[in-house]
Design a protein around this motif. Structure first.
Motif, PDB file in Angstrom:
ATOM      1  N   ARG A   1       0.987  -1.201  -0.056  1.00  0.00           N
ATOM      2  CA  ARG A   1      -0.101   0.123   0.035  1.00  0.00           C
ATOM      3  C   ARG A   1       0.696   1.295   0.159  1.00  0.00           C
ATOM      4  NH1 ARG A   1      -4.565  -1.599   4.515  1.00  0.00           N
ATOM      5  NH2 ARG A   1      -5.033  -3.737   3.753  1.00  0.00           N
ATOM      6  N   VAL A   2       2.128   1.180   0.422  1.00  0.00           N
ATOM      7  CA  VAL A   2       2.927   2.467   0.288  1.00  0.00           C
ATOM      8  C   VAL A   2       3.691   2.384  -0.679  1.00  0.00           C
ATOM      9  CG1 VAL A   2       4.719   3.635   1.539  1.00  0.00           C
ATOM     10  CG2 VAL A   2       2.808   2.574   3.050  1.00  0.00           C
ATOM     11  N   LEU A   3       4.645   1.078  -0.972  1.00  0.00           N
ATOM     12  CA  LEU A   3       5.607   1.110  -2.199  1.00  0.00           C
ATOM     13  C   LEU A   3       4.790   0.738  -3.581  1.00  0.00           C
ATOM     14  CD1 LEU A   3       8.446  -0.432  -0.385  1.00  0.00           C
ATOM     15  CD2 LEU A   3       7.878   1.820  -0.748  1.00  0.00           C
ATOM     16  N   GLY A   4       3.557  -0.117  -3.494  1.00  0.00           N
ATOM     17  CA  GLY A   4       3.056  -0.396  -4.529  1.00  0.00           C
ATOM     18  C   GLY A   4       3.493  -1.487  -5.380  1.00  0.00           C
ATOM     19  N   MET A   5       4.077  -2.376  -4.400  1.00  0.00           N
ATOM     20  CA  MET A   5       4.398  -3.741  -4.856  1.00  0.00           C
ATOM     21  C   MET A   5       3.535  -4.734  -5.001  1.00  0.00           C
ATOM     22  SD  MET A   5       7.784  -4.101  -2.671  1.00  0.00           S
ATOM     23  CE  MET A   5       8.548  -5.649  -3.188  1.00  0.00           C
ATOM     24  N   PRO A   6       3.612  -5.850  -5.860  1.00  0.00           N
ATOM     25  CA  PRO A   6       2.451  -6.919  -5.995  1.00  0.00           C
ATOM     26  C   PRO A   6       2.068  -7.402  -4.762  1.00  0.00           C
ATOM     27  CG  PRO A   6       4.281  -7.128  -7.587  1.00  0.00           C
ATOM     28  CD  PRO A   6       4.802  -6.072  -6.583  1.00  0.00           C
ATOM     29  N   GLN A   7       0.613  -7.505  -4.683  1.00  0.00           N
ATOM     30  CA  GLN A   7       0.250  -8.575  -3.428  1.00  0.00           C
ATOM     31  C   GLN A   7       0.782  -9.774  -3.001  1.00  0.00           C
ATOM     32  OE1 GLN A   7      -4.076  -8.449  -3.169  1.00  0.00           O
ATOM     33  NE2 GLN A   7      -4.064  -6.333  -2.688  1.00  0.00           N
ATOM     34  N   ASP A   8       0.824 -10.249  -1.997  1.00  0.00           N
ATOM     35  CA  ASP A   8       1.064 -11.531  -1.522  1.00  0.00           C
ATOM     36  C   ASP A   8       0.143 -12.477  -2.040  1.00  0.00           C
ATOM     37  OD1 ASP A   8       3.299 -12.676  -0.143  1.00  0.00           O
ATOM     38  OD2 ASP A   8       2.546 -12.398   1.713  1.00  0.00           O
ATOM     39  N   VAL A   9       0.536 -13.750  -2.294  1.00  0.00           N
ATOM     40  CA  VAL A   9      -0.612 -15.003  -2.858  1.00  0.00           C
ATOM     41  C   VAL A   9      -1.336 -15.064  -1.610  1.00  0.00           C
ATOM     42  CG1 VAL A   9      -0.843 -17.216  -3.546  1.00  0.00           C
ATOM     43  CG2 VAL A   9       1.124 -15.627  -4.253  1.00  0.00           C
ATOM     44  N   ARG A  10      -2.877 -15.016  -1.866  1.00  0.00           N
ATOM     45  CA  ARG A  10      -3.785 -15.223  -0.868  1.00  0.00           C
ATOM     46  C   ARG A  10      -4.822 -16.284  -1.458  1.00  0.00           C
ATOM     47  NH1 ARG A  10      -2.402  -9.696  -0.388  1.00  0.00           N
ATOM     48  NH2 ARG A  10      -1.929  -9.107   1.718  1.00  0.00           N
ATOM     49  N   VAL A  11      -4.523 -17.448  -1.195  1.00  0.00           N
ATOM     50  CA  VAL A  11      -5.366 -18.235  -1.743  1.00  0.00           C
ATOM     51  C   VAL A  11      -6.711 -18.452  -1.458  1.00  0.00           C
ATOM     52  CG1 VAL A  11      -3.447 -20.116  -1.907  1.00  0.00           C
ATOM     53  CG2 VAL A  11      -4.722 -20.226  -0.121  1.00  0.00           C
ATOM     54  N   ASP A  12      -7.151 -17.758  -0.337  1.00  0.00           N
ATOM     55  CA  ASP A  12      -8.557 -17.921   0.267  1.00  0.00           C
ATOM     56  C   ASP A  12      -9.185 -16.497  -0.132  1.00  0.00           C
ATOM     57  OD1 ASP A  12      -6.995 -16.463   1.964  1.00  0.00           O
ATOM     58  OD2 ASP A  12      -7.944 -17.290   3.998  1.00  0.00           O
ATOM     59  N   LYS A  13      -8.660 -15.421  -0.704  1.00  0.00           N
ATOM     60  CA  LYS A  13      -9.001 -14.122  -0.939  1.00  0.00           C
ATOM     61  C   LYS A  13     -10.615 -13.943  -1.507  1.00  0.00           C
ATOM     62  CE  LYS A  13      -8.055  -9.833  -3.110  1.00  0.00           C
ATOM     63  NZ  LYS A  13      -7.112  -9.164  -3.945  1.00  0.00           N
ATOM     64  N   ASP A  14     -10.743 -15.025  -2.433  1.00  0.00           N
ATOM     65  CA  ASP A  14     -12.196 -14.656  -2.918  1.00  0.00           C
ATOM     66  C   ASP A  14     -13.004 -16.164  -2.711  1.00  0.00           C
ATOM     67  OD1 ASP A  14     -11.426 -12.476  -4.561  1.00  0.00           O
ATOM     68  OD2 ASP A  14     -10.213 -13.787  -5.843  1.00  0.00           O
ATOM     69  N   LEU A  15     -12.547 -16.997  -1.895  1.00  0.00           N
ATOM     70  CA  LEU A  15     -13.463 -18.041  -1.380  1.00  0.00           C
ATOM     71  C   LEU A  15     -14.289 -17.767  -0.343  1.00  0.00           C
ATOM     72  CD1 LEU A  15     -11.134 -20.901  -1.236  1.00  0.00           C
ATOM     73  CD2 LEU A  15     -12.578 -20.745  -2.946  1.00  0.00           C
ATOM     74  N   PRO A  16     -15.711 -18.152  -0.362  1.00  0.00           N
ATOM     75  CA  PRO A  16     -16.468 -17.977   0.692  1.00  0.00           C
ATOM     76  C   PRO A  16     -15.776 -18.467   2.033  1.00  0.00           C
ATOM     77  CG  PRO A  16     -17.785 -18.866  -0.800  1.00  0.00           C
ATOM     78  CD  PRO A  16     -16.146 -18.975  -1.332  1.00  0.00           C
ATOM     79  N   PHE A  17     -16.069 -17.830   3.218  1.00  0.00           N
ATOM     80  CA  PHE A  17     -15.303 -18.323   4.419  1.00  0.00           C
ATOM     81  C   PHE A  17     -15.519 -19.658   4.908  1.00  0.00           C
ATOM     82  CE2 PHE A  17     -14.755 -18.522   9.163  1.00  0.00           C
ATOM     83  CZ  PHE A  17     -13.516 -18.374   9.340  1.00  0.00           C
ATOM     84  N   ASN A  18     -16.830 -20.428   4.566  1.00  0.00           N
ATOM     85  CA  ASN A  18     -17.064 -21.431   5.070  1.00  0.00           C
ATOM     86  C   ASN A  18     -16.433 -22.729   4.014  1.00  0.00           C
ATOM     87  OD1 ASN A  18     -18.556 -21.285   3.012  1.00  0.00           O
ATOM     88  ND2 ASN A  18     -20.703 -21.324   4.046  1.00  0.00           N
ATOM     89  N   GLN A  19     -15.940 -22.273   2.963  1.00  0.00           N
ATOM     90  CA  GLN A  19     -15.192 -23.118   1.991  1.00  0.00           C
ATOM     91  C   GLN A  19     -13.579 -22.857   2.180  1.00  0.00           C
ATOM     92  OE1 GLN A  19     -16.889 -22.790  -1.995  1.00  0.00           O
ATOM     93  NE2 GLN A  19     -18.741 -22.586  -1.084  1.00  0.00           N
ATOM     94  N   ALA A  20     -13.177 -21.969   2.745  1.00  0.00           N
ATOM     95  CA  ALA A  20     -11.718 -21.674   2.884  1.00  0.00           C
ATOM     96  C   ALA A  20     -11.114 -23.074   3.625  1.00  0.00           C
ATOM     97  CB  ALA A  20     -11.461 -20.604   3.887  1.00  0.00           C
TER      98      ALA A  20
END
Length: 409
Positions: free
Chosen positions: A386-405
């Motif tokens: 958010r400060v340096l504008g670098m690529p985001q870390d890998v987040r495998v559960d980012k778009d999954l419904p919480f109950n399917q993570a």
């Protein structure tokens, strides 16, 4: 930026200093003052001092007068903080409530909640805590499992929080819950404020290696709260939580009361290496100079944040920089202060230790600051993205419904 006082600021500083001289004791003259021995004594002294500040208009200086604040400016708040740091006054009990919880209530709460809770918090009549972290979530606040289910015009809360500072003496708290497990983890959250004496709330203090019990586990068993105690819209809990987290990182990053470079200089003058004052040793001076530079960097970074606050903006991700540096500096400086005192450095007994146990306690407690308000790793990710504008870390559960993570067994 010109850091010299304007004539108006100089007048205000003189006014503050005069009031503090009449109502508090300078640190240089406070070495023989008895320290509070029990939590009850700490609470009594802290509440008395907070009420005295509020009566004089020095509690929450930038907040509106109708809410109990001083109605002053950001720079007046800075001046007061600079001057108060020279006096031995109680501190810490209200940092979470006034620095994190009440600003969230002010930003997201209904008008009747602001009128009811802000004033008593400013005066120190009521203490607040922040209920975010959970055992299964680790550093991932959005991974929480404490659930709130709607029942008429009330919500029923069940779950557990951990590492809740001050929960055992708090009157109220803000709690982040999961209200919809069928959407990704950041979208199904809702925040409430609760009475810590409500039926079903159980607080269990955690014994720390420092000997204290400042942290707690908090259990919720069918705790009922009214929908009017909701902060923000249903499902907008993450957005509300960011207000709390940004203020928390600002507060932790700007923590006062711990030994710093100036204190280490005094210790180096009083202790010896090879028969002469440690301050004459080049390696010692080099280490102290490094921490002094860090302290100045923290100060000016904090000024940038204060500039944003003076414009009515919420503290941004740059607060994470201060928190990363300050917590690590606190730990390293505490360790070095212990080393300078030789065998006396590991003694916490204030009647025996050359520095009255200050560096030992700082070193022991510093590890907590590297976790509180976000771990070093989380904050480095925030700065990178958010400060340096670098690529985001890998987040495998980012778009999954919480109950399917995916979860551990």
């Amino acid at each position: 930026m010109d850091f010299n006082d304007t004539p108006e600021e100089a007048t205000y500083r003189a006014q503050v200093r005069s009031w503090l001289d009449k109502n508090a004791v300078r640190k240089a003259d406070a070495k023989d003052l008895p320290l509070p021995k029990t939590l009850e004594e700490v609470l009594k002294q802290s509440k008395a001092w907070q009420a005295k500040k509020a009566d004089a208009g020095y509690a929450c200086i930038t907040w509106p007068k109708e809410w109990g604040g001083g109605g002053g400016t950001t720079i007046q708040n800075v001046i007061y903080g600079q001057e108060e740091s020279n006096y031995a006054v109680p501190g810490g009990i209200f940092a979470i409530g006034l620095g994190m919880c009440i600003p969230t209530v002010m930003a997201w709460g209904p008008e009747d909640a602001k009128k009811r809770y802000v004033g008593p918090a400013v005066r120190g009549d009521e203490i607040w805590c922040q209920l975010f972290s959970e055992p299964a979530g680790g550093s991932d606040v959005a991974g929480l499992r404490t659930r709130a289910e709607k029942d008429g015009d009330e919500w029923v809360i069940n779950g557990q929080k951990v590492w809740t500072s001050g929960a055992h003496y708090s009157d109220f708290g803000i709690v982040l819950t999961r209200t919809d497990p069928n959407v990704p983890k950041h979208k199904g959250l809702t925040m409430f404020y609760i009475d810590m004496k409500s039926p079903g709330v159980e607080v269990r203090p955690i014994k720390q290696m420092s000997g204290g019990s400042d942290f707690n586990e908090v259990f919720f068993t069918n705790v009922r709260v009214k929908d009017s105690q909701r902060l923000g819209n249903v499902g907008d809990g993450w957005k509300v939580a960011l207000t709390t987290l940004m203020n928390e990182r600002l507060a932790v990053g700007g923590s006062q009361g711990n030994a710093d470079a100036d204190d280490l200089i005094e210790l180096a003058r009083e202790t010896e290496i090879a028969g002469e004052p440690a301050i004459r040793n080049g390696a010692v001076r080099e280490r102290i100079a490094n921490w002094y530079v860090q302290a100045q960097g923290l100060k000016f970074t904090r000024f940038r944040t204060l500039t944003a606050l003076s414009r009515g903006e919420t503290p941004g991700p740059e607060s994470s920089i201060s928190k990363i540096v300050a917590a690590n500096k606190m730990q390293e400086l505490g360790s070095f202060g212990m080393d300078l005192q030789d065998m006396g450095g590991v003694i916490r007994d204030r009647s025996v230790s050359p520095a009255e146990g200050a560096y030992t306690e700082q070193w022991i407690g510093a590890a907590g600051y590297r976790i509180a308000g976000g771990t070093d790793e989380i904050l480095r990710n925030i700065v990178a993205e958010r400060v340096l504008g670098m690529p985001q870390d890998v987040r495998v559960d980012k778009d999954l419904p919480f109950n399917q993570a995916p979860r551990g067994k």
